[in-house]
Design an enzyme around this catalytic site. Structure first.
Site, PDB file in Angstrom:
ATOM      1  N   ARG A 108       0.373  51.351  34.645  1.00  0.00           N
ATOM      2  CA  ARG A 108       1.207  51.584  35.830  1.00  0.00           C
ATOM      3  C   ARG A 108       2.647  51.234  35.492  1.00  0.00           C
ATOM      4  O   ARG A 108       3.018  50.057  35.474  1.00  0.00           O
ATOM      5  CB  ARG A 108       0.713  50.726  36.993  1.00  0.00           C
TER       6      ARG A 108
ATOM      7  N   ASP B 175       6.635  50.758  35.945  1.00  0.00           N
ATOM      8  CA  ASP B 175       7.495  50.304  37.041  1.00  0.00           C
ATOM      9  C   ASP B 175       8.554  51.348  37.389  1.00  0.00           C
ATOM     10  O   ASP B 175       8.755  52.308  36.650  1.00  0.00           O
ATOM     11  CB  ASP B 175       8.212  49.015  36.619  1.00  0.00           C
TER      12      ASP B 175
ATOM     13  N   TYR C  97       4.607  51.178  23.340  1.00  0.00           N
ATOM     14  CA  TYR C  97       5.820  51.349  24.135  1.00  0.00           C
ATOM     15  C   TYR C  97       7.033  51.452  23.220  1.00  0.00           C
ATOM     16  O   TYR C  97       7.034  50.904  22.103  1.00  0.00           O
ATOM     17  CB  TYR C  97       6.032  50.146  25.057  1.00  0.00           C
TER      18      TYR C  97
ATOM     19  N   ARG D  55       9.640  44.101  28.190  1.00  0.00           N
ATOM     20  CA  ARG D  55      11.044  43.891  28.573  1.00  0.00           C
ATOM     21  C   ARG D  55      11.497  42.460  28.299  1.00  0.00           C
ATOM     22  O   ARG D  55      12.680  42.221  28.028  1.00  0.00           O
ATOM     23  CB  ARG D  55      11.242  44.280  30.043  1.00  0.00           C
TER      24      ARG D  55
END
Lengths: 249, 249
Positions: free
Chosen positions: B50, B52, B110, B197
């Site tokens: 999911r 953001d 990622y 992040r």
């Protein structure tokens, strides 16, 4: 009074082109608004090339007069404070009072970007022409060569243009292939209305083998818009650079 | 009944993340709406990760059940007909009825993109972290190495996360410099909330010489979120790939 020269880049996706117009958001309107918020002045701004709706700039040049006492190189930072994130000043300086970004330009360079991939379309939808088809890039590169030189480009000018002369000197026209990306770079002493986009449309027809590259000579000689290729969409087009005499940096 | 697996890419700039929610535009809502318009079915969709708000995907995977008689590989084209230009299905297939894109994933990869340039910011504002500062890329690359392996990543998990276990196996963590662009690639068997992040925020602190790369070991061992770097903004983050067993392609 001082004359300011700004070098700027913008993402044209969200604007109805550069030039100010009623009831539409334009790059010029945002710039003039930013300057008003900065200095309180309503300036009259001239640009090097009026880009159409959806067209981008990596190196647009504008000029305007001011009474504000801001050091020349500080204008960039100061104006950026009031600009949206899709318009940014890269550089600023004071320049002689008669500087005209459009008429003083020796040449302009445009880039037209094509993406040949089913992937990454979502990230390039506003910034390249996305086409997933077979193109003979070698033929397109060969075709580029026929645009170089001093020619009458009437066949590559959109109808309805107010141009009085159609002769232009193209000093560079080449196609650079990087992975799935095709960038056409073209430099000339001036461009007719939609000239870059019609040239790219014509290169694509050569790439699809509709005619051999040398046929470009005949299209140019015909001065007939209907013989050239279609006008490709605006989102792949970038005003990359405007060149001036060294004295004007 | 058939179970459909879709591979998709999206530009997350205009969405409040993947997951459906009230009064906000999300990727899932657009997908489910497209499927409804295509087949008349209200499906329950599961995704691999999911993302953001503002986060992008190059290779998100979703699955749902259908009674529609559309060949597996045709779903991609059919759903695309009803999707906005910033969400596209790259590939579709039928898959076994128990396939769960999230729990069946062996690993996810990622990418976090940083642009170190004053130029081209207008084109990257929604797709990279744009910072114009000195960074020691060599130190950042060295720091990457300390994330590889099986560790307790509690120090790299946003507070408020519902995670019960904090151990994850990072199989890849590297930094690729291409001109002004820095891409961090990280692959793991799972990620904690905001883990990528926070890792990038920590790499940036190493690049600014706030601490030597080997200090990462101590931050990991501390399990203390306050010792790791800040959470960098979402727009540089891309869910690049989700890997499954070969039997699930």
């Amino acid at each position: 009074m001082n004359r300011v020269k700004l070098l700027l880049e913008y993402d044209g996706s969200n604007y109805h082109g550069f030039q100010i117009q009623k009831n539409a958001d334009t790059v010029q309107a945002r710039l003039e608004e930013a300057i008003f918020r900065l200095s309180g002045e309503r300036v009259v701004m001239i640009c090097a090339g009026r880009t159409d709706a959806g067209v981008h700039a990596l190196g647009q040049v504008v000029a305007f007069n001011t009474e504000a006492s801001i050091p020349g190189e500080r204008w960039a930072f100061a104006v950026n404070t009031f600009l949206p994130a899709d318009i940014q000043v890269l550089n600023s300086q004071y320049i002689h009072a008669s500087f005209n970004p459009r008429f003083d330009a020796l040449s302009k360079r445009y880039i037209y970007r094509i993406l040949r991939s089913k992937e990454h379309k979502v990230f390039n939808r506003n910034h390249a022409l996305c086409i997933h088809e077979n193109l003979d890039v070698g033929l397109m590169q060969e075709a580029c060569g026929f645009f170089i030189g001093r020619h009458n480009f009437r066949a590559f000018c959109a109808s309805g243009s107010s141009a009085k002369t159609f002769e232009r000197l193209v000093s560079k026209c080449c196609l650079i292939e990087t992975g799935n990306r095709l960038d056409m770079e073209i430099e000339a002493n001036g461009f007719l209305y939609n000239m870059v986009r019609i040239i790219v449309g014509t290169l694509l027809e050569a790439g699809r083998r509709k005619y051999p590259p040398s046929h470009i000579k005949e299209i140019i000689a015909s001065r007939d818009r209907t013989l050239a290729g279609p006008t490709v969409p605006p989102q792949g087009l970038y005003l990359a650079e405007v060149k001036y005499n060294n004295t004007e940096k």
